[in-house]
Design a protein around this motif. Structure first.
Motif, PDB file in Angstrom:
ATOM      1  N   CYS A 121     -10.573  44.805 -54.031  1.00 10.65           N
ATOM      2  CA  CYS A 121     -10.722  43.566 -53.050  1.00 10.65           C
ATOM      3  C   CYS A 121     -10.516  43.823 -51.394  1.00 10.65           C
ATOM      4  O   CYS A 121     -11.214  43.972 -50.877  1.00 10.65           O
ATOM      5  CB  CYS A 121     -10.214  42.425 -53.606  1.00 10.65           C
ATOM      6  N   LEU A 122      -9.183  44.564 -51.155  1.00  9.79           N
ATOM      7  CA  LEU A 122      -8.885  44.807 -50.285  1.00  9.79           C
ATOM      8  C   LEU A 122      -8.836  45.777 -49.493  1.00  9.79           C
ATOM      9  O   LEU A 122      -9.833  45.734 -48.123  1.00  9.79           O
ATOM     10  CB  LEU A 122      -6.732  44.248 -50.479  1.00  9.79           C
ATOM     11  N   LYS A 123      -9.395  46.804 -50.718  1.00 11.19           N
ATOM     12  CA  LYS A 123      -9.979  47.753 -49.920  1.00 11.19           C
ATOM     13  C   LYS A 123     -11.229  47.797 -49.563  1.00 11.19           C
ATOM     14  O   LYS A 123     -11.782  48.015 -48.742  1.00 11.19           O
ATOM     15  CB  LYS A 123      -9.745  49.443 -51.248  1.00 11.19           C
ATOM     16  N   ALA A 124     -12.340  46.751 -50.115  1.00 11.78           N
ATOM     17  CA  ALA A 124     -13.687  46.993 -50.264  1.00 11.78           C
ATOM     18  C   ALA A 124     -13.486  46.470 -48.999  1.00 11.78           C
ATOM     19  O   ALA A 124     -14.218  46.176 -47.939  1.00 11.78           O
ATOM     20  CB  ALA A 124     -14.039  45.959 -51.126  1.00 11.78           C
ATOM     21  N   ALA A 125     -12.908  45.542 -48.196  1.00 11.70           N
ATOM     22  CA  ALA A 125     -12.828  44.823 -47.340  1.00 11.70           C
ATOM     23  C   ALA A 125     -12.658  45.161 -46.256  1.00 11.70           C
ATOM     24  O   ALA A 125     -12.038  44.744 -44.812  1.00 11.70           O
ATOM     25  CB  ALA A 125     -11.612  43.267 -47.039  1.00 11.70           C
ATOM     26  N   GLY A 126     -11.691  46.216 -46.674  1.00  5.44           N
ATOM     27  CA  GLY A 126     -11.267  47.269 -45.349  1.00  5.44           C
ATOM     28  C   GLY A 126      -9.690  46.925 -44.539  1.00  5.44           C
ATOM     29  O   GLY A 126      -9.656  47.073 -43.220  1.00  5.44           O
ATOM     30  N   LEU A 127      -9.179  46.155 -45.500  1.00  7.82           N
ATOM     31  CA  LEU A 127      -8.459  45.807 -44.723  1.00  7.82           C
ATOM     32  C   LEU A 127      -6.580  45.954 -45.331  1.00  7.82           C
ATOM     33  O   LEU A 127      -5.759  46.692 -44.878  1.00  7.82           O
ATOM     34  CB  LEU A 127      -7.487  44.776 -45.656  1.00  7.82           C
ATOM     35  N   ASP A 149      -2.903  40.977 -42.329  1.00  7.45           N
ATOM     36  CA  ASP A 149      -2.185  40.031 -41.878  1.00  7.45           C
ATOM     37  C   ASP A 149      -3.391  38.935 -43.501  1.00  7.45           C
ATOM     38  O   ASP A 149      -4.396  38.612 -43.278  1.00  7.45           O
ATOM     39  CB  ASP A 149      -3.205  39.329 -40.695  1.00  7.45           C
ATOM     40  N   PRO A 150      -2.450  38.012 -43.854  1.00  4.60           N
ATOM     41  CA  PRO A 150      -2.668  37.378 -45.573  1.00  4.60           C
ATOM     42  C   PRO A 150      -3.270  36.074 -45.050  1.00  4.60           C
ATOM     43  O   PRO A 150      -4.016  35.727 -45.876  1.00  4.60           O
ATOM     44  CB  PRO A 150      -1.246  37.356 -46.306  1.00  4.60           C
ATOM     45  N   SER A 152      -5.705  35.613 -42.552  1.00  2.00           N
ATOM     46  CA  SER A 152      -7.433  36.303 -42.244  1.00  2.00           C
ATOM     47  C   SER A 152      -8.788  35.654 -43.773  1.00  2.00           C
ATOM     48  O   SER A 152      -7.846  35.694 -44.344  1.00  2.00           O
ATOM     49  CB  SER A 152      -7.573  37.558 -42.228  1.00  2.00           C
ATOM     50  N   GLU A 153      -9.815  35.998 -42.574  1.00  2.00           N
ATOM     51  CA  GLU A 153     -10.362  35.061 -43.587  1.00  2.00           C
ATOM     52  C   GLU A 153     -10.369  36.387 -44.384  1.00  2.00           C
ATOM     53  O   GLU A 153     -10.845  35.573 -46.157  1.00  2.00           O
ATOM     54  CB  GLU A 153     -11.909  34.684 -43.088  1.00  2.00           C
ATOM     55  N   SER A 154     -10.726  37.808 -44.583  1.00  4.29           N
ATOM     56  CA  SER A 154     -11.121  38.642 -45.479  1.00  4.29           C
ATOM     57  C   SER A 154     -10.019  38.217 -46.575  1.00  4.29           C
ATOM     58  O   SER A 154     -10.088  38.129 -47.961  1.00  4.29           O
ATOM     59  CB  SER A 154     -11.209  39.815 -44.986  1.00  4.29           C
ATOM     60  N   ALA A 155      -8.534  38.410 -46.168  1.00  6.38           N
ATOM     61  CA  ALA A 155      -7.487  38.307 -47.330  1.00  6.38           C
ATOM     62  C   ALA A 155      -7.606  37.102 -48.322  1.00  6.38           C
ATOM     63  O   ALA A 155      -6.761  37.103 -49.347  1.00  6.38           O
ATOM     64  CB  ALA A 155      -6.284  38.083 -46.144  1.00  6.38           C
ATOM     65  N   ARG A 156      -7.864  35.785 -47.321  1.00  8.02           N
ATOM     66  CA  ARG A 156      -7.985  34.864 -48.061  1.00  8.02           C
ATOM     67  C   ARG A 156      -8.980  34.876 -49.160  1.00  8.02           C
ATOM     68  O   ARG A 156      -9.002  34.560 -50.224  1.00  8.02           O
ATOM     69  CB  ARG A 156      -8.076  33.309 -47.287  1.00  8.02           C
ATOM     70  N   GLN A 157      -9.821  35.244 -48.824  1.00  6.34           N
ATOM     71  CA  GLN A 157     -11.365  35.557 -50.313  1.00  6.34           C
ATOM     72  C   GLN A 157     -10.402  36.747 -50.669  1.00  6.34           C
ATOM     73  O   GLN A 157     -11.348  36.228 -52.046  1.00  6.34           O
ATOM     74  CB  GLN A 157     -12.167  36.088 -48.852  1.00  6.34           C
ATOM     75  N   CYS A 158     -10.579  37.188 -50.412  1.00  7.10           N
ATOM     76  CA  CYS A 158      -9.357  38.484 -51.727  1.00  7.10           C
ATOM     77  C   CYS A 158      -8.515  37.443 -52.772  1.00  7.10           C
ATOM     78  O   CYS A 158      -8.593  37.758 -53.775  1.00  7.10           O
ATOM     79  CB  CYS A 158      -8.894  39.702 -51.004  1.00  7.10           C
ATOM     80  N   SER A 159      -7.254  36.938 -51.495  1.00  9.91           N
ATOM     81  CA  SER A 159      -7.004  35.960 -52.707  1.00  9.91           C
ATOM     82  C   SER A 159      -7.267  34.971 -53.522  1.00  9.91           C
ATOM     83  O   SER A 159      -7.255  34.611 -55.399  1.00  9.91           O
ATOM     84  CB  SER A 159      -5.893  35.368 -51.991  1.00  9.91           C
ATOM     85  N   LEU A 160      -8.396  34.345 -52.677  1.00  8.58           N
ATOM     86  CA  LEU A 160      -8.862  33.088 -53.427  1.00  8.58           C
ATOM     87  C   LEU A 160     -10.117  33.615 -54.644  1.00  8.58           C
ATOM     88  O   LEU A 160     -10.036  32.856 -55.951  1.00  8.58           O
ATOM     89  CB  LEU A 160      -9.267  31.970 -52.840  1.00  8.58           C
TER      90      LEU A 160
END
Length: 169
Positions: A121-127, A149-150, A152-160
């Protein structure tokens, strides 16, 4: 100790939760190895009612967390000290493992390896770049220190919702 026989990726988690359940109501929810959306909401309604009986309110954020309040609207200095034991009692009686199991099964029904789905997910989000590994994520997660930045919206999306199964993008 009561036990249940289940199979599937979450079977052992449900069996442990069933064995550890503090109430027959929680065992009834867990018995079939599924927490439905209706059972999840019923658990929340019971917790809300239990807190309401003690003069508190609760609202949940669908992306994690909750807000506890006072029905009276006043918050004495010892609000947390007074409300926390009530919250714990209500959750013990009416929630137990139900929220955790509902949320985890919803976000990862096949119980895929957490590091694997997080890194993808993090790779797909470019993080993170292509060199970021499961081992690196595991170390970073343990330390709570990520190269992004954990919050960030993208990081939260990956976590959740690392598999993009339920949160709208």
């Amino acid at each position: 100790m009561q036990t249940i026989s289940l199979d599937g990726p979450w079977a052992s988690d449900f069996q442990k939760a069933f064995a550890d359940a503090k109430t027959e109501w929680e065992r009834d929810v867990l018995r079939d190895g599924v927490v439905t959306a209706a059972e999840y909401e019923q658990s929340r309604a019971h917790v809300r009612s239990c807190l309401g009986d003690a003069g508190y309110t609760i609202s949940w954020d669908e992306q994690g967390g909750f807000a506890l309040g006072a029905k009276s609207g006043t918050y004495p200095d010892d609000f947390f000290e007074r409300s926390d034991p009530v919250l714990r009692q209500c959750e013990s009686r009416w929630a137990g493992s139900i929220p955790f199991l509902f949320e985890q099964v919803r976000r990862n029904p096949a119980k895929k390896d957490e590091a694997t789905i997080q890194v993808a997910c993090l790779k797909a989000a470019g993080l993170v770049d292509e060199t970021y590994s499961k081992q690196r994520w595991s170390r970073d997660n343990e330390k709570g220190d990520f190269p992004f930045d954990p919050t960030s919206e993208s990081a939260r999306q990956c976590s959740l919702d690392p598999l993009s199964l339920w949160l709208a993008k």
